[in-house]
Design a protein around this motif. Structure first.
Motif, PDB file in Angstrom:
ATOM      1  N   LEU A 110       0.906  -1.179  -0.086  1.00 34.06           N
ATOM      2  CA  LEU A 110      -0.098  -0.048  -0.034  1.00 34.06           C
ATOM      3  C   LEU A 110       0.737   1.296   0.066  1.00 34.06           C
ATOM      4  O   LEU A 110       0.499   2.231  -0.636  1.00 34.06           O
ATOM      5  CB  LEU A 110      -1.008  -0.068   1.109  1.00 34.06           C
ATOM      6  N   LYS A 111       1.862   1.052   0.718  1.00 32.55           N
ATOM      7  CA  LYS A 111       3.036   2.362   0.722  1.00 32.55           C
ATOM      8  C   LYS A 111       3.236   2.884  -0.583  1.00 32.55           C
ATOM      9  O   LYS A 111       3.242   3.924  -0.953  1.00 32.55           O
ATOM     10  CB  LYS A 111       4.090   1.919   1.691  1.00 32.55           C
ATOM     11  N   GLU A 112       3.537   1.895  -1.445  1.00 26.23           N
ATOM     12  CA  GLU A 112       4.205   2.136  -2.879  1.00 26.23           C
ATOM     13  C   GLU A 112       3.018   2.754  -3.718  1.00 26.23           C
ATOM     14  O   GLU A 112       3.288   3.450  -4.386  1.00 26.23           O
ATOM     15  CB  GLU A 112       4.593   0.949  -3.471  1.00 26.23           C
ATOM     16  N   ILE A 113       1.772   2.151  -3.304  1.00 24.42           N
ATOM     17  CA  ILE A 113       0.735   2.578  -4.228  1.00 24.42           C
ATOM     18  C   ILE A 113       0.487   4.337  -3.886  1.00 24.42           C
ATOM     19  O   ILE A 113       0.275   4.962  -4.796  1.00 24.42           O
ATOM     20  CB  ILE A 113      -0.434   2.035  -3.900  1.00 24.42           C
ATOM     21  N   MET A 114       0.605   4.545  -2.453  1.00 22.34           N
ATOM     22  CA  MET A 114       0.361   5.903  -2.150  1.00 22.34           C
ATOM     23  C   MET A 114       1.603   6.889  -2.658  1.00 22.34           C
ATOM     24  O   MET A 114       1.026   7.892  -3.256  1.00 22.34           O
ATOM     25  CB  MET A 114       0.234   5.998  -0.762  1.00 22.34           C
ATOM     26  N   ALA A 115       2.459   6.216  -2.860  1.00 22.25           N
ATOM     27  CA  ALA A 115       3.756   7.246  -3.223  1.00 22.25           C
ATOM     28  C   ALA A 115       3.971   7.193  -4.750  1.00 22.25           C
ATOM     29  O   ALA A 115       4.213   8.294  -5.149  1.00 22.25           O
ATOM     30  CB  ALA A 115       5.100   6.399  -2.890  1.00 22.25           C
ATOM     31  N   ALA A 116       3.377   6.320  -5.609  1.00 24.45           N
ATOM     32  CA  ALA A 116       3.877   6.263  -7.128  1.00 24.45           C
ATOM     33  C   ALA A 116       2.487   6.186  -7.739  1.00 24.45           C
ATOM     34  O   ALA A 116       2.896   6.754  -9.031  1.00 24.45           O
ATOM     35  CB  ALA A 116       4.429   5.201  -7.330  1.00 24.45           C
ATOM     36  N   CYS A 117       1.346   5.936  -7.479  1.00 27.24           N
ATOM     37  CA  CYS A 117       0.266   5.689  -8.500  1.00 27.24           C
ATOM     38  C   CYS A 117      -0.780   6.985  -8.342  1.00 27.24           C
ATOM     39  O   CYS A 117      -0.927   7.596  -7.448  1.00 27.24           O
ATOM     40  CB  CYS A 117      -0.246   4.118  -8.321  1.00 27.24           C
ATOM     41  N   ASP A 118      -1.438   6.932  -9.666  1.00 24.16           N
ATOM     42  CA  ASP A 118      -2.556   7.760  -9.898  1.00 24.16           C
ATOM     43  C   ASP A 118      -3.915   7.337  -9.512  1.00 24.16           C
ATOM     44  O   ASP A 118      -4.804   7.723  -8.701  1.00 24.16           O
ATOM     45  CB  ASP A 118      -2.607   8.378 -11.543  1.00 24.16           C
ATOM     46  N   LYS A 153      -9.129   7.026  -7.246  1.00 21.29           N
ATOM     47  CA  LYS A 153      -7.982   7.657  -7.372  1.00 21.29           C
ATOM     48  C   LYS A 153      -7.470   7.932  -6.222  1.00 21.29           C
ATOM     49  O   LYS A 153      -7.711   7.819  -5.127  1.00 21.29           O
ATOM     50  CB  LYS A 153      -8.566   9.244  -7.653  1.00 21.29           C
ATOM     51  N   VAL A 154      -5.934   7.702  -6.374  1.00 13.67           N
ATOM     52  CA  VAL A 154      -5.136   7.287  -5.155  1.00 13.67           C
ATOM     53  C   VAL A 154      -5.038   8.565  -3.994  1.00 13.67           C
ATOM     54  O   VAL A 154      -5.272   8.378  -2.975  1.00 13.67           O
ATOM     55  CB  VAL A 154      -3.663   7.044  -5.423  1.00 13.67           C
ATOM     56  N   ALA A 155      -5.147   9.844  -4.784  1.00 15.73           N
ATOM     57  CA  ALA A 155      -5.402  11.282  -3.893  1.00 15.73           C
ATOM     58  C   ALA A 155      -6.591  11.339  -3.145  1.00 15.73           C
ATOM     59  O   ALA A 155      -6.714  11.838  -2.081  1.00 15.73           O
ATOM     60  CB  ALA A 155      -5.523  12.295  -5.007  1.00 15.73           C
ATOM     61  N   GLU A 156      -7.542  10.124  -3.380  1.00 15.99           N
ATOM     62  CA  GLU A 156      -8.941  10.299  -2.680  1.00 15.99           C
ATOM     63  C   GLU A 156      -8.991   9.173  -1.710  1.00 15.99           C
ATOM     64  O   GLU A 156     -10.248   8.973  -1.299  1.00 15.99           O
ATOM     65  CB  GLU A 156     -10.130  10.231  -3.712  1.00 15.99           C
ATOM     66  N   THR A 157      -8.034   8.532  -1.423  1.00 12.26           N
ATOM     67  CA  THR A 157      -8.287   7.206  -0.564  1.00 12.26           C
ATOM     68  C   THR A 157      -7.125   7.128   0.536  1.00 12.26           C
ATOM     69  O   THR A 157      -6.258   8.141   0.462  1.00 12.26           O
ATOM     70  CB  THR A 157      -8.225   5.866  -1.454  1.00 12.26           C
ATOM     71  N   ASN A 158      -6.843   6.374   1.232  1.00 15.21           N
ATOM     72  CA  ASN A 158      -5.669   6.050   2.304  1.00 15.21           C
ATOM     73  C   ASN A 158      -5.530   4.408   2.377  1.00 15.21           C
ATOM     74  O   ASN A 158      -6.427   3.699   2.092  1.00 15.21           O
ATOM     75  CB  ASN A 158      -6.149   6.559   3.677  1.00 15.21           C
ATOM     76  N   PRO A 159      -4.578   4.177   3.044  1.00 13.41           N
ATOM     77  CA  PRO A 159      -4.008   2.753   3.270  1.00 13.41           C
ATOM     78  C   PRO A 159      -5.041   1.907   3.959  1.00 13.41           C
ATOM     79  O   PRO A 159      -5.365   0.724   3.698  1.00 13.41           O
ATOM     80  CB  PRO A 159      -2.751   2.963   3.849  1.00 13.41           C
ATOM     81  N   ASP A 160      -5.752   2.650   5.093  1.00 14.92           N
ATOM     82  CA  ASP A 160      -6.711   1.592   5.645  1.00 14.92           C
ATOM     83  C   ASP A 160      -7.944   1.357   4.715  1.00 14.92           C
ATOM     84  O   ASP A 160      -8.307   0.087   4.979  1.00 14.92           O
ATOM     85  CB  ASP A 160      -7.198   2.664   6.809  1.00 14.92           C
ATOM     86  N   GLN A 161      -8.376   2.362   4.104  1.00 13.08           N
ATOM     87  CA  GLN A 161      -9.506   2.115   2.971  1.00 13.08           C
ATOM     88  C   GLN A 161      -9.181   1.020   2.096  1.00 13.08           C
ATOM     89  O   GLN A 161      -9.885   0.107   1.839  1.00 13.08           O
ATOM     90  CB  GLN A 161     -10.058   3.155   2.554  1.00 13.08           C
TER      91      GLN A 161
END
Length: 504
Positions: free
Chosen positions: A194-202, A217-225
């Motif tokens: 999840l960490k890499e998705i938050m750092a790299a993905c759209d 969209k990655v900007a509209e979510t968080n690792p817990d969700q």
């Protein structure tokens, strides 16, 4: 990809899956083990044909019958296990199967220039004339990326690309992916980190049990969700554990030297200690002697000099069975090669190391009733999801195979538990379960040696961290007083902790 369905005997790997990827984005495909991510991408790359559904590239329907067709359509795949010829140079690997010719001869000069130009354009910094066997794992991965670019890929599929990289290399890979996207490429990233998705993905598409759960969209979510969508329940990321209370020394490794397959030393007078009631983590880049150290400890590789003591008893160069019987359990790094016999039943796999004990045999014959009863108890206790104890091991998912191995090893009630890459390739739900079990062993007063390439895991689970580099311990640090950056530096040989080295 529209309404893609793929069936294998007894399982629907992809169930009416829809996936839309936009040009110039990094799109993550997230899911548990066995969720169907790799199957879906293998269909896109032409390794499997779908049973139902269509694939459209730039709005046009295509049939991808094999990887050559995928390459012609501008689709390239960077596989989790690299497909490289070790004695060949970087350039020879990149052009393999698509060699530029000058008359009848391969024009290596021209190829090297092309590779150099591609490497510079995308910031990959590879050395065209270096041999694969002489370069780091991170560099080998760049060669895999260049292979796809050389073939004109516009859509690049990365399958679990960070599994074998250091923190610095992961950071560099994310930069490379961003450079590729800037140049107009499109990337699909298969991962469960999840960490890499938050750092790299759209964008991220979540797959669970073969079905698409959501695309966000990655900007509209968080690792817990994301974790909850992936597993179907809440997941705890923090490893809850009391402070360790180390007691007597259980394992003592004294100036051990061992030779590798090429006849050179892979362990150079390595020394360390693990105490009862503690987890010692070993951090290092793959290929720095971790695997060989475990092989020496478990009797699978000869120790040339030095000593291995278990509770003060010399177990150096004893047979694997003698070492196991002396109180050592081992969760191997390759569960298929060394953890299970895939064509044995789950029941048989649960007694691989103890079938000769009186509890499981009568007058030299296996007591299947006792074995089955024992296996059923362990499978229930460790929540191994299997249709039956008579199911063959190969039919289970990676996570359940791993749980079965852990059940068997913990049940032996060892003094020392060696856990090598215990969560490799597993999803957050299975990882949470395994970490709890390792800490449980520690709290029961056992010694645990955790060898992992996942720095997060080492930082969260271990009570002390020993860093291995080129077959030596270059420092021992407290996870609470270090950072991933410092560990990364030590792992690449850039820093030694004076006084902490070799177990002092």
């Amino acid at each position: 990809m529209r309404n893609i369905t793929k069936r294998f005997p007894g399982i629907i790997a992809n169930d009416n899956v829809n996936l839309q990827v936009k040009k110039g984005e990094i799109h993550a495909l997230l899911g548990e083990n066995g969720a169907g991510k790799s199957t879906l991408m293998n269909i896109l790359f032409g390794l499997y044909l779908p049973d139902e559904g269509q694939i459209l590239i730039n709005g046009k329907e295509v049939t991808i019958s094999n990887p050559n067709v995928a390459n012609e359509l501008g689709i390239g795949m960077v596989h989790q296990h690299f497909m490289l010829v070790e004695p060949f140079t970087v350039t020879e690997n990149i052009i393999l199967g698509k060699e530029p010719r000058n008359g009848l001869k391969i024009d290596l000069r021209k190829a090297e220039k092309e590779v150099q130009a591609l490497s510079e354009r995308y910031g990959l910094k590879v050395e065209p004339q270096a041999k694969i066997e002489q370069i780091s794992v991170g560099m080998q991965q760049r060669v895999e990326i260049l292979k796809t670019l050389y073939r004109g890929a516009e859509i690049l599929i990365f399958d679990e690309p960070t599994a074998v990289l250091t923190p610095q290399e992961i950071h560099e890979l994310i930069e490379i992916m961003r450079n590729l996207v800037k140049e107009g490429k499109t990337i699909i990233l298969i991962t469960h980190k999840l960490k890499e998705i938050m750092a790299a993905c759209d964008t991220v598409t979540i797959i669970r049990r073969g079905k698409v759960i959501d695309s966000v969209k990655v900007a509209e979510t968080n690792p817990d969700q994301l974790a909850e969508k992936m597993v179907g329940r809440e997941v705890s990321f923090s490893v809850v554990k009391a402070l360790s209370d180390p007691k007597e020394v259980i394992l003592s490794v004294e100036k051990v030297t061992a030779v590798g397959s090429r006849g050179v030393n892979v362990l150079n007078e390595i020394s360390l200690e693990v105490r009862a009631g503690e987890i010692l983590g070993i951090a290092g880049v793959d290929g720095n002697g971790q695997s060989e150290l475990i092989e020496v400890l478990t009797g699978l590789r000869k120790c040339q000099q030095g000593k291995v003591l278990l509770r003060g008893k010399d177990i150096t160069n004893l047979t694997p069975r003698s070492i196991s019987e002396a109180g050592l359990s081992h969760i191997p790094e390759d569960r298929h090669k060394r953890g299970l016999v895939l064509d044995f039943t789950m029941s048989e796999n649960m007694v691989l190391e103890t079938y000769f004990h009186p509890a499981f045999n009568k007058n030299g014959f296996l007591d299947y009733e006792a074995i089955d009863k024992h296996a059923a108890k362990l499978i229930e206790e460790f929540d191994v999801r299997t249709p039956s104890i008579q199911t063959l091991a190969r039919a289970l998912s990676g996570g359940n195979q791993q749980k079965a191995i852990i059940a068997r090893e913990v049940d032996k009630d060892p003094d020392l538990l060696i856990a090598a890459q215990p969560t490799r390739g597993l999803d957050v739900g299975a990882i949470e379960f395994i970490h709890k079990r390792l800490i449980e062993q520690r709290d029961k007063g056992k010694a645990v040696l955790l060898v992992s390439l996942e720095l997060d895991e080492i930082m969260n689970v271990a009570d002390r961290i020993a860093v291995i580099y080129e077959g030596q311990i270059v420092g021992i640090v407290d996870p609470k007083q270090t950072s991933e950056q410092e560990l990364g530096l030590m792992m690449s040989g850039g820093k030694r902790m004076i006084g902490g080295g070799n177990g002092e």
